[in-house]
Design a protein around this motif. Structure first.
Motif, mmCIF file in Angstrom:
data_model
loop_
_atom_site.group_PDB
_atom_site.id
_atom_site.type_symbol
_atom_site.label_atom_id
_atom_site.label_comp_id
_atom_site.label_asym_id
_atom_site.label_seq_id
_atom_site.Cartn_x
_atom_site.Cartn_y
_atom_site.Cartn_z
ATOM 1 N N THR A 56 0.819 -1.210 0.000
ATOM 2 C CA THR A 56 0.000 0.000 0.000
ATOM 3 C C THR A 56 0.855 1.263 0.000
ATOM 4 N N ASP A 57 1.847 1.327 0.873
ATOM 5 C CA ASP A 57 2.686 2.538 0.955
ATOM 6 C C ASP A 57 3.424 2.786 -0.353
ATOM 7 N N GLU A 58 3.995 1.741 -0.923
ATOM 8 C CA GLU A 58 4.717 1.891 -2.185
ATOM 9 C C GLU A 58 3.778 2.336 -3.303
ATOM 10 N N PHE A 59 2.560 1.771 -3.313
ATOM 11 C CA PHE A 59 1.582 2.125 -4.333
ATOM 12 C C PHE A 59 1.190 3.598 -4.206
ATOM 13 N N GLU A 60 0.924 4.040 -2.989
ATOM 14 C CA GLU A 60 0.515 5.429 -2.766
ATOM 15 C C GLU A 60 1.668 6.392 -3.045
ATOM 16 N N ASP A 61 2.882 6.019 -2.675
ATOM 17 C CA ASP A 61 4.044 6.879 -2.902
ATOM 18 C C ASP A 61 4.318 7.100 -4.384
ATOM 19 N N ARG A 69 -5.667 3.222 -11.144
ATOM 20 C CA ARG A 69 -6.424 2.599 -10.057
ATOM 21 C C ARG A 69 -7.596 1.791 -10.607
ATOM 22 N N GLU A 70 -8.238 2.316 -11.649
ATOM 23 C CA GLU A 70 -9.343 1.588 -12.269
ATOM 24 C C GLU A 70 -8.841 0.316 -12.944
#
Length: 132
Positions: A56-61, A69-70
Protein backbone atom coordinates in the motif's frame (compact mmCIF):
# COMPACT_ATOMS: atom_id res chain seq x y z
CA UNK A 1 -27.37 -11.24 -4.79
CA UNK A 2 -23.96 -9.86 -3.71
CA UNK A 3 -20.84 -11.58 -4.96
CA UNK A 4 -18.89 -13.43 -2.29
CA UNK A 5 -15.34 -12.14 -2.03
CA UNK A 6 -12.57 -14.69 -1.66
CA UNK A 7 -10.43 -14.09 1.43
CA UNK A 8 -6.70 -14.78 1.36
CA UNK A 9 -4.13 -14.80 4.10
CA UNK A 10 -0.92 -12.83 3.66
CA UNK A 11 0.88 -16.17 3.59
CA UNK A 12 -1.25 -17.33 0.63
CA UNK A 13 -0.58 -14.10 -1.25
CA UNK A 14 3.15 -14.38 -0.48
CA UNK A 15 3.30 -17.82 -2.12
CA UNK A 16 2.60 -16.16 -5.48
CA UNK A 17 5.97 -14.44 -5.78
CA UNK A 18 7.45 -15.18 -9.18
CA UNK A 19 7.30 -13.51 -12.58
CA UNK A 20 4.88 -16.17 -13.79
CA UNK A 21 2.67 -15.98 -10.71
CA UNK A 22 2.78 -12.58 -8.99
CA UNK A 23 0.26 -11.37 -6.44
CA UNK A 24 0.41 -8.10 -4.51
CA UNK A 25 -1.65 -6.69 -1.64
CA UNK A 26 -2.80 -3.05 -1.67
CA UNK A 27 -5.32 -1.53 0.75
CA UNK A 28 -6.43 -4.94 1.96
CA UNK A 29 -7.15 -6.27 -1.53
CA UNK A 30 -5.23 -9.03 -3.29
CA UNK A 31 -4.27 -8.56 -6.95
CA UNK A 32 -2.93 -11.10 -9.45
CA UNK A 33 -0.69 -8.89 -11.61
CA UNK A 34 1.13 -11.76 -13.37
CA UNK A 35 -0.26 -10.83 -16.78
CA UNK A 36 0.53 -7.13 -16.25
CA UNK A 37 4.21 -7.38 -15.31
CA UNK A 38 5.55 -6.64 -18.80
CA UNK A 39 3.11 -3.77 -19.34
CA UNK A 40 3.72 -2.05 -16.00
CA UNK A 41 5.21 1.42 -16.72
CA UNK A 42 7.60 1.15 -13.77
CA UNK A 43 8.87 -2.25 -14.88
CA UNK A 44 8.20 -5.72 -13.57
CA UNK A 45 10.88 -5.48 -10.87
CA UNK A 46 8.82 -2.83 -9.05
CA UNK A 47 5.93 -5.27 -8.68
CA UNK A 48 8.14 -8.25 -7.91
CA UNK A 49 9.79 -6.32 -5.05
CA UNK A 50 6.46 -5.95 -3.22
CA UNK A 51 5.18 -9.51 -3.45
CA UNK A 52 4.60 -11.14 -0.10
CA UNK A 53 4.04 -7.92 1.79
CA UNK A 54 1.55 -5.08 1.98
CA UNK A 55 2.43 -2.79 -0.93
CA UNK A 56 0.00 0.00 0.00
CA UNK A 57 2.69 2.54 0.96
CA UNK A 58 4.72 1.89 -2.18
CA UNK A 59 1.58 2.13 -4.33
CA UNK A 60 0.52 5.43 -2.77
CA UNK A 61 4.04 6.88 -2.90
CA UNK A 62 4.17 6.26 -6.65
CA UNK A 63 1.22 8.61 -7.20
CA UNK A 64 -0.89 6.39 -9.45
CA UNK A 65 -3.54 8.06 -11.61
CA UNK A 66 -7.27 7.42 -11.46
CA UNK A 67 -7.07 5.32 -14.63
CA UNK A 68 -4.25 3.23 -13.11
CA UNK A 69 -6.42 2.60 -10.06
CA UNK A 70 -9.34 1.59 -12.27
CA UNK A 71 -7.11 -0.76 -14.27
CA UNK A 72 -5.80 -2.27 -11.05
CA UNK A 73 -9.33 -3.33 -10.06
CA UNK A 74 -9.46 -5.68 -13.08
CA UNK A 75 -6.65 -7.70 -11.46
CA UNK A 76 -8.38 -8.06 -8.07
CA UNK A 77 -8.77 -11.72 -7.03
CA UNK A 78 -10.03 -11.16 -3.48
CA UNK A 79 -9.39 -9.46 -0.19
CA UNK A 80 -6.91 -9.95 2.59
CA UNK A 81 -8.35 -11.83 5.54
CA UNK A 82 -9.12 -9.16 8.18
CA UNK A 83 -7.22 -11.18 10.78
CA UNK A 84 -4.06 -10.65 8.66
CA UNK A 85 -4.41 -6.86 8.58
CA UNK A 86 -2.15 -5.30 11.23
CA UNK A 87 -4.05 -3.53 14.00
CA UNK A 88 -3.06 -0.18 15.45
CA UNK A 89 -1.41 -0.42 18.83
CA UNK A 90 -3.19 1.19 21.75
CA UNK A 91 -0.88 3.45 23.75
CA UNK A 92 -1.22 3.04 27.50
CA UNK A 93 -1.66 6.02 29.82
CA UNK A 94 1.87 5.50 31.16
CA UNK A 95 3.28 5.67 27.62
CA UNK A 96 1.23 8.79 26.83
CA UNK A 97 2.86 10.71 29.67
CA UNK A 98 6.31 9.40 28.73
CA UNK A 99 6.14 10.67 25.14
CA UNK A 100 5.80 14.42 26.00
CA UNK A 101 8.53 14.07 28.63
CA UNK A 102 10.85 12.59 26.03
CA UNK A 103 10.05 15.44 23.60
CA UNK A 104 10.78 18.06 26.27
CA UNK A 105 14.08 16.36 27.04
CA UNK A 106 15.03 16.34 23.35
CA UNK A 107 14.05 19.98 22.88
CA UNK A 108 16.22 20.99 25.86
CA UNK A 109 19.08 18.99 24.41
CA UNK A 110 18.94 20.86 21.09
CA UNK A 111 18.88 24.30 22.77
CA UNK A 112 22.07 23.77 24.75
CA UNK A 113 24.47 24.39 21.84
CA UNK A 114 22.86 27.64 20.55
CA UNK A 115 22.56 29.05 24.08
CA UNK A 116 26.21 28.18 24.78
CA UNK A 117 27.33 29.90 21.56
CA UNK A 118 25.35 33.04 22.41
CA UNK A 119 26.70 33.01 25.97
CA UNK A 120 30.32 32.67 24.83
CA UNK A 121 29.88 35.42 22.24
CA UNK A 122 28.42 37.80 24.86
CA UNK A 123 31.36 37.14 27.20
CA UNK A 124 33.91 37.60 24.39
CA UNK A 125 32.21 40.84 23.30
CA UNK A 126 32.14 42.12 26.86
CA UNK A 127 35.85 41.36 27.36
CA UNK A 128 36.74 42.91 23.99
CA UNK A 129 34.84 46.13 24.72
CA UNK A 130 36.31 46.34 28.22
CA UNK A 131 39.88 46.26 26.82
CA UNK A 132 39.24 49.37 24.71
Amino acid sequence: MPTLTKLYSMQEAAEHNSAGDCWIVVDGKVYDVSSYLEEHPGGDDVLLQVTGKDATDEFEDAGHSKSARELMETFCVGELDPSDIPQLEVVSEKQKSYIPEKLVHLSKQYWVAPVAVVGVSVVVTFLYLRRK
